[in-house]
Scaffold this motif. Structure first.
Motif, PDB file in Angstrom:
ATOM      1  N   UNK A  27      85.421  -4.624  16.115  1.00 15.61           N
ATOM      2  CA  UNK A  27      85.237  -3.125  16.081  1.00 15.61           C
ATOM      3  C   UNK A  27      85.809  -2.436  17.448  1.00 15.61           C
ATOM      4  N   UNK A  28      86.904  -1.975  17.376  1.00 10.59           N
ATOM      5  CA  UNK A  28      87.431  -1.031  18.335  1.00 10.59           C
ATOM      6  C   UNK A  28      86.908   0.325  18.252  1.00 10.59           C
ATOM      7  N   UNK A  29      87.268   1.154  19.381  1.00  6.37           N
ATOM      8  CA  UNK A  29      86.639   2.403  19.203  1.00  6.37           C
ATOM      9  C   UNK A  29      87.118   3.321  18.112  1.00  6.37           C
ATOM     10  N   UNK A  30      88.556   3.216  17.991  1.00  8.32           N
ATOM     11  CA  UNK A  30      89.052   3.981  16.898  1.00  8.32           C
ATOM     12  C   UNK A  30      88.313   3.583  15.543  1.00  8.32           C
ATOM     13  N   UNK A  31      88.295   2.231  15.152  1.00  9.09           N
ATOM     14  CA  UNK A  31      87.625   1.617  14.121  1.00  9.09           C
ATOM     15  C   UNK A  31      86.231   2.333  13.936  1.00  9.09           C
ATOM     16  N   UNK A  32      85.470   2.247  15.000  1.00  6.00           N
ATOM     17  CA  UNK A  32      84.131   2.719  15.101  1.00  6.00           C
ATOM     18  C   UNK A  32      83.966   4.236  14.627  1.00  6.00           C
ATOM     19  N   UNK A  33      84.874   5.090  15.405  1.00  8.02           N
ATOM     20  CA  UNK A  33      84.998   6.547  15.321  1.00  8.02           C
ATOM     21  C   UNK A  33      85.397   6.915  13.698  1.00  8.02           C
ATOM     22  N   UNK A  34      86.263   6.041  12.976  1.00  6.59           N
ATOM     23  CA  UNK A  34      86.747   6.329  11.808  1.00  6.59           C
ATOM     24  C   UNK A  34      85.265   6.100  10.829  1.00  6.59           C
ATOM     25  N   UNK A  35      84.804   4.723  11.054  1.00 12.05           N
ATOM     26  CA  UNK A  35      83.487   4.561  10.182  1.00 12.05           C
ATOM     27  C   UNK A  35      82.443   5.362  10.521  1.00 12.05           C
ATOM     28  N   UNK A  36      82.118   5.770  11.500  1.00  9.67           N
ATOM     29  CA  UNK A  36      80.988   6.864  11.674  1.00  9.67           C
ATOM     30  C   UNK A  36      81.249   7.950  11.157  1.00  9.67           C
ATOM     31  N   UNK A  37      82.657   8.557  11.229  1.00 17.19           N
ATOM     32  CA  UNK A  37      82.631   9.793  11.001  1.00 17.19           C
ATOM     33  C   UNK A  37      82.470  10.887  12.096  1.00 17.19           C
ATOM     34  N   UNK A  38      82.738  12.183  11.913  1.00 20.07           N
ATOM     35  CA  UNK A  38      82.521  13.159  12.645  1.00 20.07           C
ATOM     36  C   UNK A  38      81.142  13.248  12.979  1.00 20.07           C
ATOM     37  N   UNK A  39      80.393  13.129  11.966  1.00 22.91           N
ATOM     38  CA  UNK A  39      78.773  13.216  12.003  1.00 22.91           C
ATOM     39  C   UNK A  39      78.098  11.985  12.427  1.00 22.91           C
ATOM     40  N   UNK A  40      78.862  11.233  12.923  1.00 18.79           N
ATOM     41  CA  UNK A  40      78.000   9.774  13.250  1.00 18.79           C
ATOM     42  C   UNK A  40      77.100   9.752  14.371  1.00 18.79           C
ATOM     43  N   UNK A  41      75.969   9.593  13.882  1.00 20.74           N
ATOM     44  CA  UNK A  41      75.049   9.558  14.979  1.00 20.74           C
ATOM     45  C   UNK A  41      75.144   8.143  15.838  1.00 20.74           C
ATOM     46  N   UNK A  42      75.441   8.597  17.018  1.00 22.95           N
ATOM     47  CA  UNK A  42      75.547   7.347  17.977  1.00 22.95           C
ATOM     48  C   UNK A  42      74.895   7.628  19.190  1.00 22.95           C
ATOM     49  N   UNK A  43      74.182   8.857  19.266  1.00 26.48           N
ATOM     50  CA  UNK A  43      73.715   9.119  20.553  1.00 26.48           C
ATOM     51  C   UNK A  43      74.658   8.870  21.739  1.00 26.48           C
ATOM     52  N   UNK A  44      74.097   8.308  22.778  1.00 23.61           N
ATOM     53  CA  UNK A  44      74.946   8.089  23.879  1.00 23.61           C
ATOM     54  C   UNK A  44      75.677   6.527  24.152  1.00 23.61           C
ATOM     55  N   UNK A  45      75.470   5.923  22.953  1.00 23.54           N
ATOM     56  CA  UNK A  45      76.135   4.614  22.851  1.00 23.54           C
ATOM     57  C   UNK A  45      77.807   4.734  22.667  1.00 23.54           C
ATOM     58  N   UNK A  46      78.334   3.623  23.274  1.00 28.26           N
ATOM     59  CA  UNK A  46      79.609   3.631  23.069  1.00 28.26           C
ATOM     60  C   UNK A  46      79.990   3.549  21.501  1.00 28.26           C
ATOM     61  N   UNK A  47      80.984   4.007  20.848  1.00 22.24           N
ATOM     62  CA  UNK A  47      80.992   4.202  19.296  1.00 22.24           C
ATOM     63  C   UNK A  47      81.008   2.738  18.802  1.00 22.24           C
ATOM     64  N   UNK A  48      81.802   1.724  19.511  1.00 22.88           N
ATOM     65  CA  UNK A  48      81.761   0.717  18.888  1.00 22.88           C
ATOM     66  C   UNK A  48      80.312  -0.350  18.765  1.00 22.88           C
ATOM     67  N   UNK A  49      79.571   0.211  19.727  1.00 23.03           N
ATOM     68  CA  UNK A  49      78.187  -0.102  19.763  1.00 23.03           C
ATOM     69  C   UNK A  49      77.258   0.287  18.682  1.00 23.03           C
ATOM     70  N   UNK A  50      77.716   1.533  18.397  1.00 19.75           N
ATOM     71  CA  UNK A  50      76.780   2.250  17.407  1.00 19.75           C
ATOM     72  C   UNK A  50      77.204   1.810  16.074  1.00 19.75           C
ATOM     73  N   UNK A  51      78.655   1.619  15.704  1.00 20.61           N
ATOM     74  CA  UNK A  51      79.010   0.947  14.544  1.00 20.61           C
ATOM     75  C   UNK A  51      78.583  -0.263  14.227  1.00 20.61           C
ATOM     76  N   UNK A  52      78.670  -1.153  15.290  1.00 18.26           N
ATOM     77  CA  UNK A  52      78.311  -2.627  15.121  1.00 18.26           C
ATOM     78  C   UNK A  52      76.784  -2.568  14.820  1.00 18.26           C
ATOM     79  N   UNK A  53      75.870  -1.894  15.757  1.00 15.29           N
ATOM     80  CA  UNK A  53      74.442  -2.030  15.315  1.00 15.29           C
ATOM     81  C   UNK A  53      74.285  -1.458  13.858  1.00 15.29           C
ATOM     82  N   UNK A  54      74.999  -0.418  13.362  1.00 17.27           N
ATOM     83  CA  UNK A  54      74.746  -0.068  12.035  1.00 17.27           C
ATOM     84  C   UNK A  54      75.275  -0.775  10.959  1.00 17.27           C
ATOM     85  N   UNK A  55      76.480  -1.453  11.041  1.00 18.16           N
ATOM     86  CA  UNK A  55      76.939  -2.413  10.016  1.00 18.16           C
ATOM     87  C   UNK A  55      76.239  -3.717  10.232  1.00 18.16           C
ATOM     88  N   UNK A  56      75.950  -4.107  11.566  1.00 20.62           N
ATOM     89  CA  UNK A  56      75.307  -5.335  11.591  1.00 20.62           C
ATOM     90  C   UNK A  56      73.859  -5.553  11.143  1.00 20.62           C
TER      91      UNK A  56
END
Length: 182
Positions: A125-154
């Protein structure tokens, strides 16, 4: 970057090397391109940082013509299908940090199996992959996008498989964070 620009270093490389480097860049083979530039330019004083800048400039030059490596799928159905195809029984899902000079920090989502004991990469899960997965409204808080996407998918995969999920350092990139213990 030393006393030469990326363009100047590029022009000092032999034509055959430049053609090979462009071939790697067009295939999105970043590390191979850097290795070729470094090997061909080292005798003239080109270092690793210079080689990285040369290749980055070639990526900029070729732009949309590059056959980009596809994103790892992060949807539950795809991850579950990958996990189901593994040898061994999945006993946990884990997210671990990694990084390199091209992608910076990224997260690898792993399936941990027993019988045989192993870990299997399911997604990178690279930055770009994460941003595309989370979308514009992705709720990631202050986390790195890769961490937010990994946490959600994992977590979704672990819940689906009824196994624990482990991510030792979801708020701070750390490739030496403690790993899951059996």
């Amino acid at each position: 970057m030393g006393d030469k620009t990326a363009t100047q270093w590029w022009e000092l490389l032999p034509a055959g090397v430049r053609q090979q480097v462009d071939g790697y860049v067009l295939q999105d083979a970043h590390m191979q391109a850097i290795r070729v530039v470094l090997a061909a330019g080292r005798a003239r004083g080109l270092g690793l940082t210079d080689a990285q800048y040369v290749v980055a400039e070639r990526y900029d030059h070729h732009g949309d013509a590059i056959a980009r490596t596809p994103d790892s799928p992060l949807d539950l159905e795809s991850l579950a299908a990958r996990a189901a195809g593994l040898h061994g029984r999945v006993v946990a899902v884990e997210a671990v940090w990694d990084g390199d000079t091209f992608h910076d920090w990224f997260v690898v989502l792993l399936a941990i199996t027993a019988d045989p004991d192993a870990e299997h990469p399911l997604a990178t899960i690279y930055w770009g992959t994460a941003v595309r997965h989370l979308g514009d409204t992705g709720n990631r808080g202050t986390r790195h996008p890769s961490a937010a996407a990994a946490d959600q998918a994992g977590r979704a995969l672990a819940d689906h498989l009824c196994v624990p999920f482990h991510f030792a350092s979801p708020d701070t990139p750390d490739d030496e964070a403690p790993r899951r213990r059996s």
